[in-house]
Structures are given as C-alpha cells and as structure tokens.
Scaffold this motif. Structure first.
Motif, PDB file in Angstrom:
ATOM      1  N   HIS A   1       4.345  -5.211   0.072  1.00  0.00           N
ATOM      2  CA  HIS A   1       3.591  -4.064   0.577  1.00  0.00           C
ATOM      3  C   HIS A   1       3.490  -4.153   2.098  1.00  0.00           C
ATOM      4  N   ARG A   2       3.802  -3.066   2.788  1.00  0.00           N
ATOM      5  CA  ARG A   2       3.872  -3.089   4.249  1.00  0.00           C
ATOM      6  C   ARG A   2       2.496  -3.213   4.905  1.00  0.00           C
ATOM      7  N   VAL A   3       1.434  -2.818   4.205  1.00  0.00           N
ATOM      8  CA  VAL A   3       0.079  -2.917   4.749  1.00  0.00           C
ATOM      9  C   VAL A   3      -0.652  -4.115   4.165  1.00  0.00           C
ATOM     10  N   LEU A   4      -0.583  -4.296   2.859  1.00  0.00           N
ATOM     11  CA  LEU A   4      -1.357  -5.345   2.212  1.00  0.00           C
ATOM     12  C   LEU A   4      -0.919  -6.744   2.631  1.00  0.00           C
ATOM     13  N   ALA A   5       0.381  -6.963   2.806  1.00  0.00           N
ATOM     14  CA  ALA A   5       0.859  -8.311   3.137  1.00  0.00           C
ATOM     15  C   ALA A   5       0.269  -8.817   4.463  1.00  0.00           C
TER      16      ALA A   5
ATOM     17  N   LEU B   1      -9.551  -0.705   3.471  1.00  0.00           N
ATOM     18  CA  LEU B   1      -8.086  -0.595   3.445  1.00  0.00           C
ATOM     19  C   LEU B   1      -7.512  -1.206   2.173  1.00  0.00           C
ATOM     20  N   LEU B   2      -8.069  -2.337   1.738  1.00  0.00           N
ATOM     21  CA  LEU B   2      -7.616  -2.920   0.476  1.00  0.00           C
ATOM     22  C   LEU B   2      -7.803  -1.933  -0.671  1.00  0.00           C
ATOM     23  N   GLN B   3      -8.970  -1.288  -0.704  1.00  0.00           N
ATOM     24  CA  GLN B   3      -9.269  -0.364  -1.792  1.00  0.00           C
ATOM     25  C   GLN B   3      -8.348   0.851  -1.774  1.00  0.00           C
ATOM     26  N   THR B   4      -8.093   1.393  -0.586  1.00  0.00           N
ATOM     27  CA  THR B   4      -7.339   2.641  -0.504  1.00  0.00           C
ATOM     28  C   THR B   4      -5.830   2.443  -0.496  1.00  0.00           C
ATOM     29  N   GLN B   5      -5.350   1.286  -0.065  1.00  0.00           N
ATOM     30  CA  GLN B   5      -3.912   1.051  -0.004  1.00  0.00           C
ATOM     31  C   GLN B   5      -3.353   0.493  -1.308  1.00  0.00           C
ATOM     32  N   SER B   6      -4.213  -0.084  -2.147  1.00  0.00           N
ATOM     33  CA  SER B   6      -3.743  -0.743  -3.369  1.00  0.00           C
ATOM     34  C   SER B   6      -3.634   0.243  -4.523  1.00  0.00           C
ATOM     35  N   ASP B   7      -2.631   0.039  -5.338  1.00  0.00           N
ATOM     36  CA  ASP B   7      -2.571   0.722  -6.628  1.00  0.00           C
ATOM     37  C   ASP B   7      -3.719   0.191  -7.485  1.00  0.00           C
ATOM     38  N   PRO B   8      -4.545   1.066  -8.097  1.00  0.00           N
ATOM     39  CA  PRO B   8      -5.674   0.589  -8.896  1.00  0.00           C
ATOM     40  C   PRO B   8      -5.283  -0.401  -9.991  1.00  0.00           C
ATOM     41  N   ALA B   9      -4.068  -0.311 -10.492  1.00  0.00           N
ATOM     42  CA  ALA B   9      -3.628  -1.225 -11.543  1.00  0.00           C
ATOM     43  C   ALA B   9      -3.484  -2.653 -11.043  1.00  0.00           C
ATOM     44  N   PHE B  10      -3.419  -2.851  -9.712  1.00  0.00           N
ATOM     45  CA  PHE B  10      -3.241  -4.182  -9.136  1.00  0.00           C
ATOM     46  C   PHE B  10      -4.483  -4.677  -8.391  1.00  0.00           C
TER      47      PHE B  10
ATOM     48  N   ALA C   1      -3.055  -8.323  12.643  1.00  0.00           N
ATOM     49  CA  ALA C   1      -3.372  -6.957  12.229  1.00  0.00           C
ATOM     50  C   ALA C   1      -2.843  -5.934  13.233  1.00  0.00           C
ATOM     51  N   LEU C   2      -2.985  -6.218  14.517  1.00  0.00           N
ATOM     52  CA  LEU C   2      -2.509  -5.284  15.529  1.00  0.00           C
ATOM     53  C   LEU C   2      -0.997  -5.357  15.724  1.00  0.00           C
ATOM     54  N   GLY C   3      -0.398  -6.506  15.369  1.00  0.00           N
ATOM     55  CA  GLY C   3       1.046  -6.659  15.551  1.00  0.00           C
ATOM     56  C   GLY C   3       1.875  -6.061  14.433  1.00  0.00           C
ATOM     57  N   ALA C   4       1.281  -5.878  13.253  1.00  0.00           N
ATOM     58  CA  ALA C   4       2.003  -5.283  12.126  1.00  0.00           C
ATOM     59  C   ALA C   4       1.916  -3.758  12.237  1.00  0.00           C
ATOM     60  N   ARG C   5       3.022  -3.083  12.457  1.00  0.00           N
ATOM     61  CA  ARG C   5       3.012  -1.656  12.762  1.00  0.00           C
ATOM     62  C   ARG C   5       2.345  -0.823  11.674  1.00  0.00           C
ATOM     63  N   ASP C   6       2.686  -1.062  10.409  1.00  0.00           N
ATOM     64  CA  ASP C   6       2.135  -0.233   9.346  1.00  0.00           C
ATOM     65  C   ASP C   6       0.639  -0.465   9.167  1.00  0.00           C
ATOM     66  N   LEU C   7       0.198  -1.695   9.341  1.00  0.00           N
ATOM     67  CA  LEU C   7      -1.228  -1.965   9.253  1.00  0.00           C
ATOM     68  C   LEU C   7      -1.960  -1.373  10.458  1.00  0.00           C
ATOM     69  N   ARG C   8      -1.387  -1.505  11.626  1.00  0.00           N
ATOM     70  CA  ARG C   8      -2.016  -0.961  12.835  1.00  0.00           C
ATOM     71  C   ARG C   8      -2.184   0.550  12.733  1.00  0.00           C
ATOM     72  N   ARG C   9      -1.242   1.219  12.081  1.00  0.00           N
ATOM     73  CA  ARG C   9      -1.295   2.688  11.966  1.00  0.00           C
ATOM     74  C   ARG C   9      -2.007   3.163  10.711  1.00  0.00           C
TER      75      ARG C   9
ATOM     76  N   LEU D   1      -2.309  -7.592   5.983  1.00  0.00           N
ATOM     77  CA  LEU D   1      -3.765  -7.517   5.865  1.00  0.00           C
ATOM     78  C   LEU D   1      -4.326  -8.762   5.191  1.00  0.00           C
ATOM     79  N   MET D   2      -3.643  -9.269   4.169  1.00  0.00           N
ATOM     80  CA  MET D   2      -4.082 -10.493   3.495  1.00  0.00           C
ATOM     81  C   MET D   2      -4.111 -11.670   4.469  1.00  0.00           C
ATOM     82  N   LEU D   3      -3.085 -11.774   5.292  1.00  0.00           N
ATOM     83  CA  LEU D   3      -3.024 -12.874   6.261  1.00  0.00           C
ATOM     84  C   LEU D   3      -4.119 -12.732   7.309  1.00  0.00           C
ATOM     85  N   ALA D   4      -4.367 -11.511   7.754  1.00  0.00           N
ATOM     86  CA  ALA D   4      -5.425 -11.274   8.735  1.00  0.00           C
ATOM     87  C   ALA D   4      -6.788 -11.631   8.157  1.00  0.00           C
TER      88      ALA D   4
END
Length: 416
Positions: free
Chosen positions: A230-234, A344-353, A403-411, A236-239
C-alpha cells in the motif's frame, strides 16, 4: 452475541456526534478504558503490597510480552470473526477475570503469582481486544465521519484517564486492592451491553476474507502483504513506529527520572503530565469538532517533527512552569499527529483488513516500546536525561521525515 445487528444503507451517513450507534460505541469504549485505568492502579498497589519494588515492576511488565507476541494474531482474529463480536467477547473475559481476582483477594489478600497471572491474562486478551477496537469504527459509521470518530475516541480516552486513575486511588483507599479490582470489573461490565446494542455494516462479499477456506497464517500473510504494497499505509506504519519508539521512553521512565533529578517532586510531575493531557485532549477535540483537517499527510509528518523538537527541549527546561508549557506543546503535537495518523489508517485501509492494520500499527507502541523502558532507564543512568531525550527525539523525528518524504502519504487527504 451470536446475532449481529446490521446497519442498513443510509443509516451511517449522519454526523458521528449525532449518531446513537457511534455514541453507544463511544460510551462502551470510555467505560472500558476507565476500567483499565482503575485496573492498573489496583494492580500496581497490590503488587507493591505483595512483594519488593523489583517484583512489582516485573508484575506490571508481564502483560507486554504476550501482547507483543500475539498482537498480529489478534488482528487476524478480529478480521476473521468480526470486530464487534471479538470486542464483546474480549471485554467479557476481561470483566470476568478481574472480578474473579477481586473475589480471591478478598479471601486471601495480595499474592504475587495471582497478580502475575492476571497481568498475563490481560496481555493475552489485549492482543485480541486492541485490533478489534481499531477495526470497529469503519463498520459503524460512514467513511466521511471516520476522522471525527477518531477525534471523539481520543477525547474519550483522555476523559477515561482523568476518571480512571483517581477512581482507582479512591477505591484502594476505601477498601484496598480487592475493592479497586471490583470497581474495574464493574466499569468494564458497563461496556458489554452497550457493545451488544451497536450495529455494524456487513462487508461486501468480495472484500470479506475467506475465513472458512483459508488458514489464519494465510490471512496474516495476506494482511502483511496488503500493508507492504500500500502506497500510504506502508510508510505510515514506519512513521508511527518510529514516532512511538521516540516518545515512549522520555514520557514514561524518562520523565520520572527527570523530575527526580530536578527535585520537582510528585506535584511537579503531576503538573507536567496534566499539561501533556490538556494538549493531547485539545488536539482530539479539534478533530472531533472540525471532522477533518486539510493536508492530513503533511500535518501528520510536520507535527511529528515539531513534537520531536519539543521532546528534546523538555530535558533542558529550568523550571516546573516551563516544563508544563513544553509538555502542553508536546501533548498538542503528539495528539495531533496521533489523531491524524489514526484517521489516515481508518480511511486508507480496506475495512476487511483493519484488524490486521491496527495490529501492526499497535505492535510497537503497546508491545515492543514498553519492553525498551528498562534499557532507556539504564541509558539515562549512564549518560543523563539530556542525551537520551535528544536521541529519542531523533528517532521520533525520523518518523516525520519518512511521512513527509513519501509522496503518496504526504499528499494523503481525509474524506470530506
């Protein structure tokens, strides 16, 4: 508990603060967290009465190990069986366990092995409870309300802390640890009927994990792969992981040692913690009232970096008043970054996961970070509070840089 009330289409579109379904869940969460606050006061008091300070510390840390080992499995359970059912079951087990220990303490008095067994049981159940709690909001309200729900949850948690710890102290003073454990069980019991009344949305058939045709291990692997790709979650987890690791040591064992070195005493520590609580509560309130903040990814990363600078500054303030001001700023920034990351975790994640996503995000803060506190205490003893606070701040700040360096998370933005 075997029949799950289902939300009909359109029933979850109302504002979260006016939705009885969300308010029932929020009341249950607040009651359960207040019960936790009473429980920890009772456990620490009983452990001190039953053994040496070292033994009491060991009892208090027993729950961290099973929580760390089993948390990922708890996420799988939450996704396979449904978060509502898992939260109800785990809260019922927590209530029954605490009440049973309260009865035994009335009969026998504090015994170390019994307290250690209780802490172990709580750690095991928490490994299931925490991911299920994180997965439930997306099933009880619309996606556009998830950020507001995250703010409401943070505010309820702060209020539960304010109520739980003093209530635990009063219960101990009134009737000892057994009475306090009984009060904790009663508060947790309040949450169960409220949770039973909560309605949830069914997942679309093609999004529902095939629990009957796959193994739990396969579900875990699929969940971890989902996060990694996942371009945002990955990022975000590290951050989140780095931010938690950098924050836990200074604001737990580090603050205690700092206050002791400066001679501020217990009242000084209380004022510093109060400042942090006010700041964190204000951040949650802002998100609960506004519902969303623009540029969520940038706000999350920037507040993590700013919070890390404030953490480094805390070890160098000259007075209690200055420490309270810095702690308030830390609370505001950490509360803001935590609320935004959670939203962001709540809104970016598929509810099944979401059970597995919550398990991974909670693994560091609730599992590994507490185990690092003895190491942090030893480092402070060797080098002092200043260098350790600065090192922790660097670790925390790296989370913001990622968080700021990952483009998809930053946006990334929250739904409006």
């Amino acid at each position: 508990m075997t029949i799950t009330p289902v939300l009909q289409v359109g029933q979850d579109d109302r504002p979260a603060h006016r939705d009885p379904n969300v308010l029932r869940w929020l009341g249950a969460y607040a009651a359960s967290m207040a019960g936790d606050g009473v429980y920890y006061v009772a456990l620490s008091w009983a452990a001190v009465q039953a053994g040496s300070p070292a033994q009491a510390g060991l009892v208090m840390s027993v729950s961290a190990l099973p929580r760390a080992i089993l948390m990922l499995g708890g996420g799988v359970i939450a996704d396979r069986f449904g978060p509502r059912r898992v939260v109800i079951g785990s809260d019922a087990v927590r209530c029954a366990t605490v009440c049973a220990v309260a009865v035994l303490l009335f009969l026998t008095g504090p015994v170390l092995w019994l307290l250690a067994a209780l802490a172990l049981a709580f750690g095991i159940v928490d490994a299931v409870f925490v991911p299920a709690v994180g997965a439930l909001p997306a099933r009880i309200t619309g996606r556009a309300q998830l950020a507001r729900v995250q703010g409401m949850r943070g505010l309820a948690y702060r209020c539960a802390l304010i109520v739980g710890a003093p209530a635990g102290g009063l219960a101990v003073a009134f009737g000892g640890a057994a009475t306090a454990f009984g009060a904790a069980g009663l508060l947790i019991a309040v949450s169960v009927p409220l949770l039973v009344a909560v309605r949830v949305r069914e997942l679309p058939p093609d999004d529902t994990p095939a629990g009957t045709t796959t193994t739990a291990w396969r579900d875990l692997v699929v969940g971890l792969r989902y996060i990694r790709r996942h371009r945002v979650l990955a990022p975000l987890m590290l951050a989140i992981a780095l931010g938690d690791l950098g924050f836990v040591a200074p604001f737990n064992v580090g603050l205690t040692l700092l206050v002791d070195q400066r001679g501020w005493g217990a009242p000084g520590m209380g004022w510093v913690l109060a400042g942090f609580g006010v700041g964190a509560g204000s951040a949650s309130m802002a998100l609960a009232v506004r519902g969303r903040l623009p540029r969520a990814g940038q706000v999350a990363g920037g507040s993590i970096i700013a919070g890390s600078l404030a953490i480094a500054a805390l070890a160098h303030v000259p007075s209690v008043l200055a420490a309270v001001g810095v702690a308030l700023l830390i609370g505001l920034l950490v509360g803001l970054s935590g609320a935004m990351c959670g939203a962001l975790l709540q809104t970016q994640s598929d509810p099944a996961f979401l059970g597995r996503v919550t398990a991974v995000s909670s693994l560091v803060s609730l599992g590994f970070a507490p185990l690092s506190m003895p190491l942090s205490a030893a480092a402070i003893g060797a080098w002092g509070t200043g260098p350790v606070f600065v090192a922790s701040a660097v670790v925390c700040g790296l989370g913001g840089v990622i968080a700021l360096g990952a483009r998809d998370l930053r946006r990334a933005e929250l739904p409006g």
